[in-house]
Design a protein around this motif. Structure first.
Motif, mmCIF file in Angstrom:
data_model
loop_
_atom_site.group_PDB
_atom_site.id
_atom_site.type_symbol
_atom_site.label_atom_id
_atom_site.label_comp_id
_atom_site.label_asym_id
_atom_site.label_seq_id
_atom_site.Cartn_x
_atom_site.Cartn_y
_atom_site.Cartn_z
ATOM 1 N N PRO A 101 -46.669 11.318 62.208
ATOM 2 C CA PRO A 101 -46.336 12.112 63.392
ATOM 3 C C PRO A 101 -47.526 12.340 64.314
ATOM 4 O O PRO A 101 -47.354 12.593 65.501
ATOM 5 N N GLU A 102 -48.748 12.250 63.788
ATOM 6 C CA GLU A 102 -49.964 12.407 64.587
ATOM 7 C C GLU A 102 -51.121 11.783 63.817
ATOM 8 O O GLU A 102 -51.038 11.594 62.606
ATOM 9 N N PRO A 103 -52.214 11.452 64.521
ATOM 10 C CA PRO A 103 -53.351 10.839 63.830
ATOM 11 C C PRO A 103 -53.868 11.731 62.704
ATOM 12 O O PRO A 103 -53.990 12.942 62.860
ATOM 13 N N GLY A 104 -54.129 11.128 61.554
ATOM 14 C CA GLY A 104 -54.647 11.862 60.398
ATOM 15 C C GLY A 104 -53.586 12.493 59.522
ATOM 16 O O GLY A 104 -53.881 12.935 58.414
ATOM 17 N N ALA A 105 -52.352 12.573 59.994
ATOM 18 C CA ALA A 105 -51.261 13.167 59.203
ATOM 19 C C ALA A 105 -50.731 12.128 58.219
ATOM 20 O O ALA A 105 -50.849 10.925 58.443
#
Length: 164
Positions: A101-105
Motif C-alpha cells: 500500500p505504500e513504500p516500506g509497508a
C-alpha cells in the motif's frame, strides 16, 4: 472548459472534444483520465483503443465491432480449474503494479497466503492515480508473477492462485 460528446454508434466509438479553455488543466486531465478508466472498467467488452490528448482535450474510446469482438478480445479468464490448477489475477489496465500500500509497508499478499474474492492483492498506478487490484478467485497464492514497481500490460498475469 466545454466538452462536446459525439457517439458514433455504427463505429462503436465515443469521442469527447474540448475547447482547451480549462481553469486548471492538471485537475481537468486527472478527472478526464478517471472518467475514461471508469468507463473502460464498467463496459462488458474492453475497449480496442483509447486515445487521449491533453491541452486540446480530445478523448476517444473505441470498441471492436460486434463481429470482431470474439476474435479481437483479450485473453478470457482462465477456464474452470481442475484440482491443483492455478488461476491468475490479471491487470485490469496498463500501469505500474505495486505489491504494497505504500513504500516500506508489507505486501498485500505473499506466496502461501489465502485470498478471498474482492481482497486487494496490489495497487495499479495509472497517470498518478492509484487503483486497487482485487482477487477475482478465492484460494491460496502460489506464485507472484510481477515484481514490485514493474510496468504491466492490460490482462497481464499478476499472481497465481490455487482455488480453494
Amino acid at each position: 472548459m466545454t466538452v462536446e460528446v459525439k457517439h458514433e454508434a455504427r463505429r462503436d466509438r465515443i469521442t469527447l472534444i474540448g475547447d482547451g479553455a480549462a481553469a486548471d488543466p492538471v485537475a481537468d486531465l486527472a478527472a478526464l483520465c478517471r472518467s475514461v478508466a471508469e468507463l473502460a472498467r464498467t463496459t462488458a467488452r474492453p475497449p480496442r483503443r483509447i486515445r487521449l490528448e491533453h491541452l486540446g482535450t480530445a478523448v476517444e474510446v473505441e470498441w471492436p465491432a460486434e463481429q470482431q469482438a470474439d476474435t479481437a478480445a483479450p485473453p478470457a479468464p482462465d477456464a474452470p480449474p481442475e484440482a491443483g490448477t492455478a488461476r491468475h489475477v490479471r491487470a485490469p489496465m496498463v500501469g505500474t503494479f505495486f505489491r504494497s500500500p505504500e513504500p516500506g509497508a508489507p505486501p498485500f499478499v505473499a506466496v502461501g497466503d489465502t485470498v478471498a474474492v474482492g481482497q486487494p492483492i496490489g495497487i495499479l498506478e495509472v497517470m498518478k492515480m492509484m487503483s486497487p487490484v482485487e482477487a477475482d478467485t478465492a484460494g491460496r497464492v502460489v506464485e507472484i508473477l510481477v515484481e514490485d514497481g514493474a510496468p504491466v500490460e492490460f490482462q497481464q498475469r499478476l499472481i497465481a492462485v490455487e482455488p480453494a
